[in-house]
Design a protein around this motif. Structure first.
Motif, PDB file in Angstrom:
ATOM      1  N   ALA A 121       0.819  -1.215   0.000  1.00  0.00           N
ATOM      2  CA  ALA A 121       0.000   0.000   0.000  1.00  0.00           C
ATOM      3  C   ALA A 121       0.853   1.266   0.000  1.00  0.00           C
ATOM      4  CB  ALA A 121      -0.918  -0.011   1.216  1.00  0.00           C
ATOM      5  N   ARG A 151     -11.971  -6.667   0.762  1.00  0.00           N
ATOM      6  CA  ARG A 151     -12.145  -5.211   0.753  1.00  0.00           C
ATOM      7  C   ARG A 151     -10.947  -4.494   0.181  1.00  0.00           C
ATOM      8  NH1 ARG A 151     -14.012  -1.863   5.616  1.00  0.00           N
ATOM      9  NH2 ARG A 151     -12.990  -0.327   4.301  1.00  0.00           N
ATOM     10  N   GLU A 155     -11.061  -2.299  -3.219  1.00  0.00           N
ATOM     11  CA  GLU A 155     -10.722  -0.871  -3.192  1.00  0.00           C
ATOM     12  C   GLU A 155      -9.627  -0.561  -4.199  1.00  0.00           C
ATOM     13  OE1 GLU A 155     -11.976   0.081   1.352  1.00  0.00           O
ATOM     14  OE2 GLU A 155      -9.853   0.090   0.811  1.00  0.00           O
ATOM     15  N   LYS A 201     -20.903  -1.260  -3.582  1.00  0.00           N
ATOM     16  CA  LYS A 201     -20.990  -0.529  -2.316  1.00  0.00           C
ATOM     17  C   LYS A 201     -19.999   0.611  -2.287  1.00  0.00           C
ATOM     18  CE  LYS A 201     -22.061  -4.608   0.283  1.00  0.00           C
ATOM     19  NZ  LYS A 201     -21.277  -5.593   1.004  1.00  0.00           N
ATOM     20  N   LEU A 202     -18.820   0.374  -2.843  1.00  0.00           N
ATOM     21  CA  LEU A 202     -17.782   1.397  -2.775  1.00  0.00           C
ATOM     22  C   LEU A 202     -18.151   2.616  -3.592  1.00  0.00           C
ATOM     23  CD1 LEU A 202     -14.483  -0.607  -3.043  1.00  0.00           C
ATOM     24  CD2 LEU A 202     -15.247   0.747  -1.152  1.00  0.00           C
ATOM     25  N   THR A 205     -19.810   5.095  -1.176  1.00  0.00           N
ATOM     26  CA  THR A 205     -19.021   5.673  -0.091  1.00  0.00           C
ATOM     27  C   THR A 205     -17.798   6.392  -0.606  1.00  0.00           C
ATOM     28  OG1 THR A 205     -17.779   3.632   0.163  1.00  0.00           O
ATOM     29  CG2 THR A 205     -19.736   3.887   1.503  1.00  0.00           C
ATOM     30  N   GLN A 206     -17.201   5.863  -1.669  1.00  0.00           N
ATOM     31  CA  GLN A 206     -15.959   6.456  -2.146  1.00  0.00           C
ATOM     32  C   GLN A 206     -16.186   7.719  -2.927  1.00  0.00           C
ATOM     33  OE1 GLN A 206     -12.589   5.724  -2.483  1.00  0.00           O
ATOM     34  NE2 GLN A 206     -12.347   3.772  -1.470  1.00  0.00           N
ATOM     35  N   ILE A 209     -14.640  10.582  -1.154  1.00  0.00           N
ATOM     36  CA  ILE A 209     -13.216  10.719  -0.864  1.00  0.00           C
ATOM     37  C   ILE A 209     -12.334  10.120  -1.950  1.00  0.00           C
ATOM     38  CG2 ILE A 209     -13.167  10.975   1.611  1.00  0.00           C
ATOM     39  CD1 ILE A 209     -13.170   8.085   1.969  1.00  0.00           C
TER      40      ILE A 209
ATOM     41  N   ARG B 417      -3.260   1.170   5.002  1.00  0.00           N
ATOM     42  CA  ARG B 417      -4.527   0.506   4.710  1.00  0.00           C
ATOM     43  C   ARG B 417      -5.551   1.575   4.368  1.00  0.00           C
ATOM     44  NH1 ARG B 417      -7.463   1.459   9.059  1.00  0.00           N
ATOM     45  NH2 ARG B 417      -6.343   2.311  10.818  1.00  0.00           N
ATOM     46  N   SER B 418      -6.694   1.158   3.939  1.00  0.00           N
ATOM     47  CA  SER B 418      -7.668   2.125   3.480  1.00  0.00           C
ATOM     48  C   SER B 418      -8.241   2.888   4.662  1.00  0.00           C
ATOM     49  CB  SER B 418      -8.804   1.415   2.760  1.00  0.00           C
ATOM     50  OG  SER B 418      -9.742   0.978   3.715  1.00  0.00           O
ATOM     51  N   ILE B 419      -8.565   4.150   4.443  1.00  0.00           N
ATOM     52  CA  ILE B 419      -9.131   4.969   5.506  1.00  0.00           C
ATOM     53  C   ILE B 419     -10.535   5.377   5.129  1.00  0.00           C
ATOM     54  CG2 ILE B 419      -6.985   5.774   6.482  1.00  0.00           C
ATOM     55  CD1 ILE B 419      -7.061   8.146   4.715  1.00  0.00           C
ATOM     56  N   ASP B 420     -11.277   4.434   4.628  1.00  0.00           N
ATOM     57  CA  ASP B 420     -12.642   4.707   4.209  1.00  0.00           C
ATOM     58  C   ASP B 420     -13.569   4.409   5.381  1.00  0.00           C
ATOM     59  OD1 ASP B 420     -14.596   3.625   1.324  1.00  0.00           O
ATOM     60  OD2 ASP B 420     -14.914   5.147   2.852  1.00  0.00           O
ATOM     61  N   LEU B 422     -16.605   5.513   5.982  1.00  0.00           N
ATOM     62  CA  LEU B 422     -18.003   5.271   5.624  1.00  0.00           C
ATOM     63  C   LEU B 422     -18.220   3.808   5.258  1.00  0.00           C
ATOM     64  CD1 LEU B 422     -18.597   8.493   3.571  1.00  0.00           C
ATOM     65  CD2 LEU B 422     -19.528   7.922   5.792  1.00  0.00           C
ATOM     66  N   ARG B 423     -17.238   3.226   4.589  1.00  0.00           N
ATOM     67  CA  ARG B 423     -17.368   1.819   4.231  1.00  0.00           C
ATOM     68  C   ARG B 423     -17.349   0.940   5.469  1.00  0.00           C
ATOM     69  NH1 ARG B 423     -18.835  -1.952   3.239  1.00  0.00           N
ATOM     70  NH2 ARG B 423     -18.156  -3.691   1.983  1.00  0.00           N
ATOM     71  N   ASP B 424     -16.471   1.312   6.444  1.00  0.00           N
ATOM     72  CA  ASP B 424     -16.410   0.547   7.698  1.00  0.00           C
ATOM     73  C   ASP B 424     -17.725   0.642   8.438  1.00  0.00           C
ATOM     74  OD1 ASP B 424     -13.017   1.586   8.270  1.00  0.00           O
ATOM     75  OD2 ASP B 424     -13.797  -0.302   7.481  1.00  0.00           O
ATOM     76  N   GLN B 426     -20.606   1.109   7.130  1.00  0.00           N
ATOM     77  CA  GLN B 426     -21.575   0.271   6.420  1.00  0.00           C
ATOM     78  C   GLN B 426     -21.425  -1.190   6.799  1.00  0.00           C
ATOM     79  OE1 GLN B 426     -21.523   0.076   2.203  1.00  0.00           O
ATOM     80  NE2 GLN B 426     -22.745   1.909   1.982  1.00  0.00           N
ATOM     81  N   GLU B 430     -24.068  -3.745   8.583  1.00  0.00           N
ATOM     82  CA  GLU B 430     -24.521  -5.043   8.086  1.00  0.00           C
ATOM     83  C   GLU B 430     -24.440  -6.101   9.158  1.00  0.00           C
ATOM     84  OE1 GLU B 430     -22.058  -5.826   4.768  1.00  0.00           O
ATOM     85  OE2 GLU B 430     -22.771  -4.042   3.714  1.00  0.00           O
ATOM     86  N   HIS B 461     -23.676  12.472   5.479  1.00  0.00           N
ATOM     87  CA  HIS B 461     -23.698  11.260   4.657  1.00  0.00           C
ATOM     88  C   HIS B 461     -24.766  10.297   5.125  1.00  0.00           C
ATOM     89  CE1 HIS B 461     -20.206  11.925   2.088  1.00  0.00           C
ATOM     90  NE2 HIS B 461     -19.805  12.690   3.077  1.00  0.00           N
TER      91      HIS B 461
END
Lengths: 261, 640
Positions: A121, A151, A155, A201-202, A205-206, A209, B417-420, B422-424, B426, B430, B461
């Motif tokens: 990453a 995930r 992404e 889904k992404l 939300t994405q 950002i 790692r991803s810093i999303d 909103l996805r977390d 979600q 679930e 959001h």
């Protein structure tokens, strides 16, 4: 003594002729140097352009998460074997070579330029350096360890598909499900469906950002419908492979189809 | 004996491994080394410790920057091999003689390696023998008992590793007895005597022993901490056995200490002091009408896309096909300069060449408010990656160093790692549970303010948010959050003051689950990193509630203290956590970013020391002033 008119004119003509001759020589010399200079410039420029054009049309990028088998695939394509093994790459592997499986073929062999971009990453920004020259992208997915990493995989795939260059130039993407030689590897269809669901889904939300410039209208697929890879404007195909054992025929087909001889 | 020695390229291909030392390594130490050390810009470190189930390895490495090779030696941690560094350097020298970029198999290197390792081992044995002879002399004179000091050294090094938090809690009970013995022996010996006998000779050995020596000196203080850790492990075990009984025991402990230090109210003049200073009215109906509901303030700055103007120009250039001037031009220049080089013959970069430009770079970083320790480590890491590289003839040393530093900074600031979030959120939704974020930090950094900003952003959001007022210490904290909640029209869970924050948080999460809230934002009291009881209370809160995100709130104005804050916070969270579920700081919220102009170094220090990404940046004092970290602009301002 005074010169007669004729003699004066003669002298003048002579002088003029002399001047013309001199000027002529100078001019010839001048034109000669200018000509040589232009010719060299032209030669250099054409070589340079040819170099770019060659680079532009046959760079294939191998991208994917860390541990998905990119370096193994790279060495399989180049040398036909994985030598002593690989570790996490810290910098890209880049080379221009003829595919190993094609070495025995007769006829004109055209070299391909393949770049293996590290998957870690922290080294993501390296992808942008090579994206300009890309003609095709191979996205490696680890079919064995798929579910724990779904995930990050989705992404990264989403990031690649939404990059402005990829959308604008409609760069084709080949999704390779690697490590199929293992018994517990997931099937191609399962992976495709799961990734489509995740990217769906992404998308929502994405959109707040993502780095893609939204004004260029980069919204993957069609609004209101569940995302499917067939909705992408650039072509996206899904294949299986096993880089370790050398079953990479579909990957090689992809490379060959986009590198015109 | 070495476990394994590998040679691989920076691109990831293994070129050679020793066939004789055929032991398969347990776990994947090399990958761990690359991921957590070399790619984290800690290449200047001495060694890397790796633990796998069933094995504990130490790894040492060296680079050959010209060829792009890495040489790694792996050996068992309990052996202190002296000759490893020497061996690595010799192997590097020999291999670079044989190396050819086209070759991928180097089986003939086996013999060379065998000779080299035999020579290195012989030299090390000889050295040890001479040292033992020297020590035998000193023992005859009766200066200090070597065996005891040796044992103390080993314990010292063990305990120094323990305070690094690497073996948190696992060896807790067994090491406690050792600590007890070690303490008494050490106090008898003193630190100076034990250290000096090992000071002669091999530099690496000195550094290992110095770790032990410094471990000795800090152990006087650490001894106390060790006993407190021992105390707490017992408490935690009790906690695990009986939840209610345990919690009452642990709850009592901080309360007792609070009770001992209760402040006497100040008397101003002759008036009698009021008995109770808390004027909060629990059922304040009038309060609601007075607080203005927040009207829409517009989009939070978090949703601003990055303005990449240069990407537009890239489009045009590529469309014409002549925009690839950048790379091919550089390549042409490189070809030309390499020809020139082969004629002129440039020598490889040495440490002395790099020193002045590295020093200048370090000074520049420090003027931009990067902590001194971090700047030092970064410069070392860049030096390690540049030594031995051949310069292009038209490039200066300073520009190479600058480019390498830019690369390194980009690597550090790019999140692992991803810093999303909103996805977390979600995915937690679930699973049917609320997403819990805990805000921790020292006093006065802006936790409550930024908590409100995050709530505002989440609300935009369409995520339902609930606040939990677990700052039960500071006067007015609960009211502050209540005001924010009323303005944003979100529910708040509060239990007033002087309640146990861990219990309040637990009940808040339970209520959020019942009322189906998506996110719970937990506000905690500010605490200094050295304050032992408060840190224990914090880790109790985190252990009990297992939040999804522990957000460390740090201000951008902080200087060298950032390093101390983050290391101590992480250390306490690691040490005092229940075994198996270690939860450290997951993200950083950088506040007061608008007050610094371009002295943005605090971001770098925090990210480097903790490894956690910066998730939010607070750049003002209103609800919309929250944005993402722009990595490129930070690098530009750091290296300007």
């Amino acid at each position: 003594m005074e010169m007669t008119g004729e003699e004066a004119i003669d002298l003048q003509l002579q002088q003029q002729q002399f001047w013309w001759q001199k000027h002529d020589e100078q001019q010839v010399a001048l034109y000669a140097t200018l000509g040589v200079f232009l010719v060299t410039l032209f030669v250099v420029f054409s070589v340079y352009l040819a170099a770019i054009r060659r680079k532009k049309s046959d760079t294939i990028l191998i991208v994917g998460l860390s541990g998905s088998g990119k370096t193994v695939l790279y060495y399989q394509l180049r040398d036909g074997s994985t030598h002593e093994g690989t570790v996490t790459s810290m910098q890209p592997n880049e080379d221009r070579f003829v595919l190993h499986s094609e070495l025995e073929k007769k006829g004109k062999l055209r070299a391909v330029h393949v770049v293996d971009v590290p998957g870690h990453a922290r080294l993501r920004p390296k992808l942008d350096e090579f994206l300009r020259q890309a003609q095709g992208i191979i996205f490696m997915v680890d079919a064995l360890d798929f579910m724990p990493n779904i995930r990050p995989t989705a992404e990264y795939l989403f990031e690649v598909l939404s990059k402005p260059l990829v959308v604008k130039k409609k760069i084709p993407v080949l999704l390779v499900c690697n490590k199929m030689d293992k018994v517990t590897a997931h099937s191609m269809d399962f992976i495709r469906k799961q990734l489509e669901k995740e990217i769906d889904k992404l998308r929502t939300t994405q959109s707040s950002i993502s780095e893609a410039d939204l004004s260029s209208g980069v919204f993957l697929g069609t609004q209101g419908e569940a995302f499917k890879f067939t909705q992408c404007t650039n072509k996206l195909t899904v294949v299986e492979s096993s880089a370790l054992t050398g079953k990479i025929s579909e990957v090689e087909q992809f490379i060959r189809s986009y590198v015109k001889p | 004996m070495l476990e394994q020695l590998l040679i691989f390229t920076r691109g990831g291909l293994v070129l050679w491994t020793c066939r004789e030392l055929g032991n398969a390594l347990k776990g994947s130490p090399i990958d761990a080394l690359i991921r957590s050390c070399l790619l984290e810009e800690r290449a200047g470190d001495e060694a890397f410790q790796y633990d796998a189930p069933g094995a504990a390895y130490t790894l040492k490495w060296t680079f050959h920057n010209e060829c792009g090779l890495v040489f790694v030696a792996v050996y068992q941690r309990i052996l202190h091999l002296l000759y490893v560094d020497e061996l690595l350097n010799m192997v590097k020298r020999e291999f670079s003689g044989v190396y050819n970029p086209k070759r991928t198999s180097y089986y003939d290197f086996d013999d060379t390696f065998r000779q080299l390792s035999k020579a290195a081992e012989a030299r090390a044995d000889e050295f040890r023998r001479t040292k033992q002879a020297m020590l035998a002399d000193t023992r005859k004179k009766g200066i200090d008992p070597k065996s005891k000091s040796d044992k103390a050294q080993k314990k010292g090094s063990k305990s120094s590793k323990k305070t690094n938090g690497k073996e948190a809690g696992k060896d807790g009970d067994s090491d406690e007895d050792d600590e007890g013995n070690g303490n008494s022996v050490r106090s008898a010996n003193g630190k100076v005597g034990g250290g000096s006998s090992h000071d002669s000779g091999v530099t690496r050995k000195v550094s290992v022993e110095n770790n032990g020596g410094s471990g000795n000196s800090s152990d006087e203080a650490a001894g106390k901490k060790a006993s407190e850790i021992a105390f707490n492990v017992d408490k935690l075990q009790k906690l695990r056995k009986g939840a209610k009984k345990g919690s009452s025991v642990v709850v009592k402990a901080p309360k007792e200490e609070l009770g001992k230090k209760v402040k006497k109210n100040r008397v101003w003049g002759e008036a009698a002091p009021p008995s109770k200073l808390d004027f909060t009215d629990p059922s304040d109906e009038q309060g609601e009408a007075k607080v203005a509901i927040l009207e829409n303030r517009g989009k939070s700055l978090m949703d601003n896309e990055e303005e990449e103007k240069f990407s537009e120009s890239e489009f045009e250039e590529d469309a014409d096909g002549e925009g690839n001037n950048g790379k091919p031009a550089a390549k042409k220049m490189g070809w030309f300069s390499s020809i020139f080089q082969s004629v002129a013959g440039k020598s490889a970069l040495e440490k002395t060449d790099l020193e002045p430009s590295l020093k200048a770079l370090k000074e520049r970083l420090m003027t931009k408010n990067v902590a001194e320790e971090i700047a030092e480590k970064l410069c070392e890491s860049v030096a390690v990656s540049l030594i031995g590289k051949k310069l292009g003839s038209f490039t200066r040393v300073a520009s190479t160093v600058q480019a390498a530093m830019e690369d390194a900074l980009l690597r550090i600031l790019t999140p692992k790692r991803s810093i999303d979030i909103l996805r977390d959120v979600q995915s937690a939704k679930e699973q049917g549970r609320p997403y819990v974020i805990v805000f921790v930090g020292v006093n006065g950094v802006g936790k409550s303010t930024n908590l409100a900003k995050v709530a505002y952003w989440l609300l935009q959001h369409e995520v339902s948010v609930m606040m939990a007022a677990c700052d039960t210490f500071r006067s007015g904290a609960v009211e502050q959050l209540r005001t924010h909640a009323r303005r944003l029209q979100i529910p708040i869970f509060e239990r007033g003051y002087e309640k146990d924050p861990a219990i309040v948080a637990k009940e808040a999460i339970r209520e959020a689950m019942q009322t189906k809230q998506d996110v719970v934002l937990v506000d905690t009291a500010g605490r200094m990193q050295d304050n032992e009881p408060l840190m224990r209370a914090l880790s109790k809160l985190i252990n009990l509630n297992k939040p999804d995100l522990v957000l460390f709130v740090g201000e951008a104005l902080v200087g060298n203290d950032a390093v101390d804050q983050l290391t101590k916070f992480n250390q306490k969270l690691a040490d005092l956590s229940a075994t198996g579920s270690q939860q450290l700081i997951d993200g950083i919220l950088l506040t007061k970013f608008d007050t610094i102009d371009d002295k943005v170094g605090a971001a770098l220090s925090m990210v480097y020391i903790s490894g956690a990404p910066v998730m939010f940046v607070g750049c003002g004092q209103t609800y919309t002033d929250l944005k993402k970290l722009n990595v490129k602009s930070i690098i530009k301002s750091l290296l300007k």
